[in-house]
Design a protein around this motif. Structure first.
Motif, PDB file in Angstrom:
ATOM      1  N   ARG A 276      -1.218   6.795  20.109  1.00 50.64           N
ATOM      2  CA  ARG A 276      -0.695   7.753  20.682  1.00 50.64           C
ATOM      3  C   ARG A 276       0.079   8.772  20.031  1.00 50.64           C
ATOM      4  O   ARG A 276       0.144  10.056  20.014  1.00 50.64           O
ATOM      5  N   ALA A 277       0.886   8.080  19.120  1.00 47.39           N
ATOM      6  CA  ALA A 277       1.799   8.969  18.254  1.00 47.39           C
ATOM      7  C   ALA A 277       1.171   9.889  17.258  1.00 47.39           C
ATOM      8  O   ALA A 277       1.286  10.960  17.004  1.00 47.39           O
ATOM      9  N   GLU A 278       0.070   9.184  16.651  1.00 45.91           N
ATOM     10  CA  GLU A 278      -0.744  10.019  15.744  1.00 45.91           C
ATOM     11  C   GLU A 278      -1.440  10.916  16.291  1.00 45.91           C
ATOM     12  O   GLU A 278      -1.587  12.208  15.922  1.00 45.91           O
TER      13      GLU A 278
ATOM     14  N   ARG B   4       0.030   9.444   5.533  1.00 45.11           N
ATOM     15  CA  ARG B   4       0.906   8.721   6.197  1.00 45.11           C
ATOM     16  C   ARG B   4       1.988   7.875   5.327  1.00 45.11           C
ATOM     17  O   ARG B   4       1.344   7.218   4.433  1.00 45.11           O
ATOM     18  N   SER B   5       3.117   7.817   5.264  1.00 45.19           N
ATOM     19  CA  SER B   5       3.639   6.780   4.293  1.00 45.19           C
ATOM     20  C   SER B   5       3.813   5.426   4.905  1.00 45.19           C
ATOM     21  O   SER B   5       3.329   5.194   5.718  1.00 45.19           O
TER      22      SER B   5
ATOM     23  N   ILE C  54       3.057   1.401   2.801  1.00 44.35           N
ATOM     24  CA  ILE C  54       2.705   0.413   1.561  1.00 44.35           C
ATOM     25  C   ILE C  54       1.466  -0.253   1.755  1.00 44.35           C
ATOM     26  O   ILE C  54       1.380  -1.157   2.633  1.00 44.35           O
ATOM     27  N   PRO C  55       0.154   0.302   1.278  1.00 45.20           N
ATOM     28  CA  PRO C  55       0.150   1.556   0.544  1.00 45.20           C
ATOM     29  C   PRO C  55       0.058   2.651   1.720  1.00 45.20           C
ATOM     30  O   PRO C  55       0.029   2.406   2.767  1.00 45.20           O
ATOM     31  N   PRO C  56       0.311   3.948   0.963  1.00 44.85           N
ATOM     32  CA  PRO C  56       0.172   5.100   1.746  1.00 44.85           C
ATOM     33  C   PRO C  56      -1.285   5.421   2.371  1.00 44.85           C
ATOM     34  O   PRO C  56      -2.081   4.873   1.945  1.00 44.85           O
ATOM     35  N   LYS C  57      -1.405   5.832   3.511  1.00 43.31           N
ATOM     36  CA  LYS C  57      -2.529   6.018   4.318  1.00 43.31           C
ATOM     37  C   LYS C  57      -2.907   7.734   4.487  1.00 43.31           C
ATOM     38  O   LYS C  57      -2.029   8.354   4.868  1.00 43.31           O
ATOM     39  N   SER C  58      -3.972   7.831   4.117  1.00 39.79           N
ATOM     40  CA  SER C  58      -4.523   9.408   4.478  1.00 39.79           C
ATOM     41  C   SER C  58      -5.749   9.339   5.425  1.00 39.79           C
ATOM     42  O   SER C  58      -6.343   8.347   5.556  1.00 39.79           O
ATOM     43  N   TYR C  59      -5.806  10.563   5.954  1.00 38.68           N
ATOM     44  CA  TYR C  59      -6.903  10.879   6.965  1.00 38.68           C
ATOM     45  C   TYR C  59      -7.243  12.207   6.880  1.00 38.68           C
ATOM     46  O   TYR C  59      -6.599  13.038   6.555  1.00 38.68           O
TER      47      TYR C  59
END
Length: 331
Positions: A36-38, A99-100, A102-107
């Protein structure tokens, strides 16, 4: 009669089962809360309206999409989704997020005309380029797999293409059959980036790098093939009338001021430089058939500003938006 040992075992089993249920509920709640936050973070109070210039703000509402009128001057409207790169056309938005962690995530987040999330695709790497075809159907994005700049030689990219009508996703276009100098070309160092789509949603142009040289390629989605047209072309951007390509051309070796913006006429294959003499490390965006916009490092502590300049090489560059990047004109 039930023995004390059996009773104790029953209580242990019951407590263990209850704990498992509570743990499952907690995990489910946490996941839903995160989703929900995302989703909320990717939802804007304003949509994609014609006659507006959208961009990623680097000042007020830093990191979020904002907009101003495509012509004239007016205060920016803020409150859009949070994106590292953004582009939009014909009711479709493409927001690259990081997104920050470990590891960072990308979308890659696909959005509708109200900038509400429709699809989210997990990615690897650092968001770099984003494009949407004029119809809103075809999407493409480029990620830095290693490195974070085109200025040096130590980088690797991964470029994807999504057909929003069919839902078909090409995760990495490096396997597309490539014709270079008239022959089928194979090399492990091939990298693609900076896709731009034609009106037919089938033809596209992109940069391919191999053996230390960059090439402009023209691709065909139906045939799934690409052909190199000329060298020293990076980050192509096709004009709305599909007759010209804006691109950055390497004019100096090394990492100090390596590029200058040019425009290539696809009918004559002649090119000319633009009035902007600063080194532009961006995939320029066409505001209309006569004007280009792009990001440059800002002054007075600003990260980036958006500038515009005539596409025919005349005139002078003009500051369009203070504190902004990723310009996209919605017509």
């Amino acid at each position: 009669m039930t023995s004390p040992l059996s009773s104790l075992r029953s209580r242990v089993v019951a407590v263990t089962a209850a704990a498992a249920v509570l743990t499952g509920v907690a995990v489910t709640y946490t996941l839903h809360a995160a989703q929900r936050a995302e989703s909320a973070d990717a939802t804007s109070e304003f949509g994609l309206d014609r006659g507006k210039l959208y961009f990623r703000s680097t000042e007020a509402g830093a990191g979020r999409v904002a907009r101003v009128p495509a012509s004239g001057t007016a205060a920016r409207t803020t409150g859009g989704p949070s994106c590292e790169r953004f582009y939009a056309a014909s009711g479709t938005g493409l927001c690259l997020q990081r997104r920050s962690g470990i590891p960072p995530k990308s979308y890659a987040v696909v959005m509708d005309d109200r900038l509400r999330e429709k699809r989210r695709i997990a990615l690897t790497g650092i968001p770099n380029r984003a494009r949407v075809s004029a119809s809103g159907r075809m999407l493409s994005w480029t990620m830095f797999a290693t490195g974070d700049s085109y200025a040096g030689s130590s980088f690797s990219t991964r470029t994807s293409i999504l057909d929003t009508r069919t839902g078909y996703l090409i995760k990495n276009m490096e396997e597309i059959p490539l014709t270079l100098d008239g022959s089928r070309y194979h090399s492990p160092d091939v990298n693609y980036w900076g896709v731009t789509f034609a009106k037919d949603d089938n033809t596209f142009y992109a940069t391919v790098s191999t053996k230390g040289r960059t090439h402009l390629v023209r691709g065909d989605m139906k045939k799934w093939a690409a052909t190199a047209l000329r060298t020293n072309v990076e980050c192509p951007s096709l004009s709305p009338d599909n007759t010209r390509i804006a691109f950055k051309k390497r004019v100096h070796k090394g990492t100090k001021d390596p590029w200058r913006l040019y425009v290539l006429d696809l009918r004559t294959m002649r090119e000319h430089p633009l009035a902007e003499r600063h080194s532009v490390d961006d995939q320029a965006a066409w505001l209309d058939d006569d004007t280009l916009a792009y990001a440059l490092p800002g002054e007075d502590g600003r990260k980036q500003d958006i500038w515009s300049t005539p596409a025919d090489g005349s005139g002078s560059p003009a500051l369009r938006i203070r504190g902004g990047s990723s310009p996209a004109a919605v017509r």
